[in-house]
Each structure stands twice: as structure tokens, then as C-alpha cells.
Design a protein around this motif. Structure first.
Motif, short mmCIF file in Angstrom:
data_model
loop_
_atom_site.label_atom_id
_atom_site.label_comp_id
_atom_site.label_asym_id
_atom_site.label_seq_id
_atom_site.Cartn_x
_atom_site.Cartn_y
_atom_site.Cartn_z
N LEU A 110 -5.47 19.62 27.05
CA LEU A 110 -4.78 18.39 26.67
C LEU A 110 -4.37 17.59 27.90
CD1 LEU A 110 -2.41 19.81 23.89
CD2 LEU A 110 -4.74 18.92 23.63
N MET A 111 -4.09 18.28 28.99
CA MET A 111 -3.62 17.61 30.20
C MET A 111 -4.71 16.80 30.88
SD MET A 111 -1.38 20.80 31.64
CE MET A 111 -0.68 21.93 30.42
N HIS A 112 -5.95 16.99 30.44
CA HIS A 112 -7.07 16.24 31.00
C HIS A 112 -7.58 15.17 30.04
CE1 HIS A 112 -7.51 18.92 34.50
NE2 HIS A 112 -7.16 19.88 33.66
N CYS A 113 -6.92 15.01 28.90
CA CYS A 113 -7.29 14.00 27.92
C CYS A 113 -6.42 12.75 28.12
CB CYS A 113 -7.15 14.55 26.51
SG CYS A 113 -8.25 15.96 26.18
N ASP A 114 -6.70 11.71 27.36
CA ASP A 114 -6.01 10.44 27.56
C ASP A 114 -4.97 10.15 26.48
OD1 ASP A 114 -7.62 9.67 29.90
OD2 ASP A 114 -9.25 9.61 28.45
N LEU A 115 -5.37 10.15 25.24
CA LEU A 115 -4.44 9.92 24.13
C LEU A 115 -4.31 11.23 23.37
CD1 LEU A 115 -5.64 6.45 22.75
CD2 LEU A 115 -4.17 6.95 24.71
N VAL A 116 -3.11 11.82 23.42
CA VAL A 116 -2.89 13.14 22.83
C VAL A 116 -1.87 13.04 21.71
CG1 VAL A 116 -2.24 15.54 23.27
CG2 VAL A 116 -3.36 14.20 25.07
N TYR A 117 -2.28 13.43 20.50
CA TYR A 117 -1.41 13.38 19.33
C TYR A 117 -1.40 14.76 18.67
CZ TYR A 117 -2.39 8.46 20.15
OH TYR A 117 -2.53 7.23 20.74
N CYS A 118 -0.32 15.05 17.96
CA CYS A 118 -0.27 16.33 17.27
C CYS A 118 0.40 16.19 15.92
CB CYS A 118 0.45 17.39 18.10
SG CYS A 118 2.25 17.25 18.18
N ALA A 119 0.12 17.14 15.06
CA ALA A 119 0.76 17.20 13.75
C ALA A 119 2.10 17.91 13.87
CB ALA A 119 -0.14 17.94 12.76
N ASP A 120 2.91 17.77 12.84
CA ASP A 120 4.23 18.40 12.89
C ASP A 120 4.16 19.92 12.76
OD1 ASP A 120 3.48 18.42 10.21
OD2 ASP A 120 5.02 16.99 9.59
N ASN A 121 2.97 20.47 12.50
CA ASN A 121 2.83 21.93 12.47
C ASN A 121 2.24 22.48 13.76
OD1 ASN A 121 0.13 21.11 12.27
ND2 ASN A 121 -0.42 22.73 10.83
N ALA A 122 2.11 21.64 14.78
CA ALA A 122 1.50 22.08 16.04
C ALA A 122 2.39 23.08 16.77
CB ALA A 122 1.21 20.88 16.94
N LYS A 123 1.74 24.01 17.45
CA LYS A 123 2.45 25.06 18.19
C LYS A 123 1.65 25.35 19.46
CE LYS A 123 4.42 29.69 17.48
NZ LYS A 123 4.52 30.81 16.51
N PHE A 124 2.27 25.13 20.61
CA PHE A 124 1.57 25.22 21.89
C PHE A 124 2.01 26.47 22.65
CE2 PHE A 124 2.32 20.89 20.56
CZ PHE A 124 1.10 20.27 20.71
N SER A 125 1.10 27.04 23.42
CA SER A 125 1.49 28.16 24.29
C SER A 125 0.46 28.35 25.38
CB SER A 125 1.64 29.46 23.49
OG SER A 125 0.41 29.83 22.88
N MET A 126 0.93 28.82 26.53
CA MET A 126 0.07 29.14 27.68
C MET A 126 0.44 30.53 28.17
SD MET A 126 0.11 25.40 29.59
CE MET A 126 1.88 25.14 29.26
#
Length: 255
Positions: A110-126
Motif C-alpha cells: 500500500l505504501m507504494h500505491c497512490d490512492l489507498v482506500y479501505c472498507a470498515d472491516n479492514a485489518k492491517f498487520s506487518m
């Protein structure tokens, strides 16, 4: 097909389509995406790129079984490296829509994309540290710049998941939408880009990224060197063994 690619109305859509394995990414999937991005760069009919997953899952990150079994060519030849290089250097705007979990490289990309959108169910982890590894593809640099060092340190060192609203507050995503609205909205944004002067879009993107290009390249090289070295260490071997054994890893014996 685990990766679906389609072109319509000036938009190349790349879709993760392996829901039975939580869209875990294999080498062949990375190669398909790398090839699609390379083709889009040369195709004048493509004016924007859209990356999507499934409603319940964006991607669980690397397919660990495939990751460990695949032959390891030179780093620059690995399909994942080819994909990320194509994504990083894409001159055309890249829109991404995230719903469900985005694990590991699912967040990194995502950090290499331009327009980043997510749904309210999104869950991120590294969870790189949890696997005995380190951040990848300039995420140690870019996430600290996006979120600030204290929050980046928390997410990268602990590897714990965070939800859509926190991602918005940190600046990782530009907007949070209801799940049913996410893909139509992202596609409409891509359509707006298609309708604008392509040369102006390319120039604007290039100017915004020019100042950090060398730093990103240097970070990717250094991270890859450390990542590959750590992959051979006992901590990573314990983490992967524990994953496949479905148990909690024990790092207490490692200094």
C-alpha cells in the motif's frame, strides 16, 4: 486463476482471487502481477491501475508453504521483487481497495500505491518480527514517514494488527468506506484519473515521488539483505516451524 487481470475503460484491474487460501500469495501470483504491471506500463490504453481483493480478505500475505519451498534465485529475480519493483516504479496512478485482512506484504504494498482506500472491516498487520524477520520493501522507511516513528515502531516491532480507523488516523489510507461502497468508490476514483490528462497525472506522481526515490531504493536493498540473512537464522526457523505446528513460537533461548 488466482490472479484475475482485466482491462476496461482505461483501467487495468488486478484482483486477488484465491479466497480458499485467504488470498495468500504464491510466486506464480507475484509473477502474474509483475507481468500485468509491466504490460500496463507499455499499453497506452491503460491510464490507471486498480488493485482489489475479496470482500472478506485482501491478502494474508505470502503463502508460507510456497515461500519456503520455492527455489531462491538472486533477489532481483524473485517474482515478489519483480512485482514490487514494477509497483514502485509504475508511472501510471495505482488505486488500491482493501477489505478484510491485509497481512505482511498486503500492507507493505500500500505504501507504494497512490490512492489507498479501505472498507470498515479492514485489518492491517506487518508481523515480520513475529516471524523472526525484519520489515521489507522500504516499509521501515515509508511507514515511519507516514505514521511517525512512535506509531511505526509500535506496529513494526510488535507486529500487532490495527483496524481501519487507526490506519486512517496514521495516514496509511485516505478514506474508510462501508464494505458495499468500497469497490464502486475505488473504481470511480480510477475513472476520474482516466478522464484527466495522462501526462499531467504522470508528471505529478513523478514530482511527488522524486525526492524519496533514492532513499526508497537504498532501503529496499538494505532490508532485502537483512531479511535474507535473518531467514536463515534459528529465530526464523523456530517461527516457521511453530506456524506449521500450530503452536506459539518460543524465542526465549535466543539472545
Amino acid at each position: 486463476m488466482d490472479i484475475l487481470c482485466s482491462k476496461a475503460d482505461g483501467i487495468l484491474t488486478i484482483e486477488f482471487n484465491r479466497p480458499e487460501r485467504k488470498n495468500a500469495i504464491t510466486s506464480s501470483m507475484y509473477q502474474s502481477m509483475a507481468d500485468a504491471l509491466k504490460d500496463a506500463e507499455q499499453d497506452g490504453a491503460v491510464r490507471a491501475i486498480l488493485i482489489i481483493g475479496q470482500p472478506e480478505i485482501f491478502t494474508a500475505g505470502n503463502d508460507l508453504d510456497d515461500f519456503l519451498k520455492s527455489a531462491a534465485p538472486a533477489p532481483g529475480e524473485r517474482p515478489v521483487f519483480q512485482f514490487m519493483q514494477q509497483l514502485k516504479s509504475a508511472s501510471k496512478p495505482v488505486v488500491v481497495a482493501v477489505s478484510g485482512a491485509a497481512v505482511g506484504i498486503g500492507t507493505t504494498l500500500l505504501m507504494h500505491c497512490d490512492l489507498v482506500y479501505c472498507a470498515d472491516n479492514a485489518k492491517f498487520s506487518m508481523p515480520f518480527v513475529q516471524l523472526g524477520l525484519c520489515p521489507e520493501f522500504a516499509s521501515s522507511l515509508l511507514f515511519a514517514r507516514v505514521a511517525g516513528y512512535p506509531r511505526a515502531a509500535e506496529k513494526l516491532m510488535l507486529g500487532e494488527a490495527f483496524l481501519a480507523q487507526e490506519a486512517l488516523a496514521m495516514g496509511l489510507v485516505a478514506k474508510v468506506l462501508p464494505l458495499v461502497e468500497l469497490i464502486p468508490f475505488a473504481r470511480s476514483q480510477a475513472a476520474k484519473l482516466v478522464a484527466l490528462p495522462a501526462a499531467s497525472i504522470r508528471a505529478t506522481k513523478q514530482l511527488m515521488k522524486a525526492g524519496r526515490a533514492q532513499a526508497i531504493d537504498a532501503a529496499m536493498v538494505e532490508e532485502n539483505k537483512v531479511f535474507c540473512a535473518m531467514l536463515q537464522q534459528p529465530e526464523a526457523k523456530e517461527a516457521f516451524t511453530a506456524f506449521f505446528d500450530k503452536r506459539k513460537p518460543d524465542f526465549s533461548r535466543f539472545a
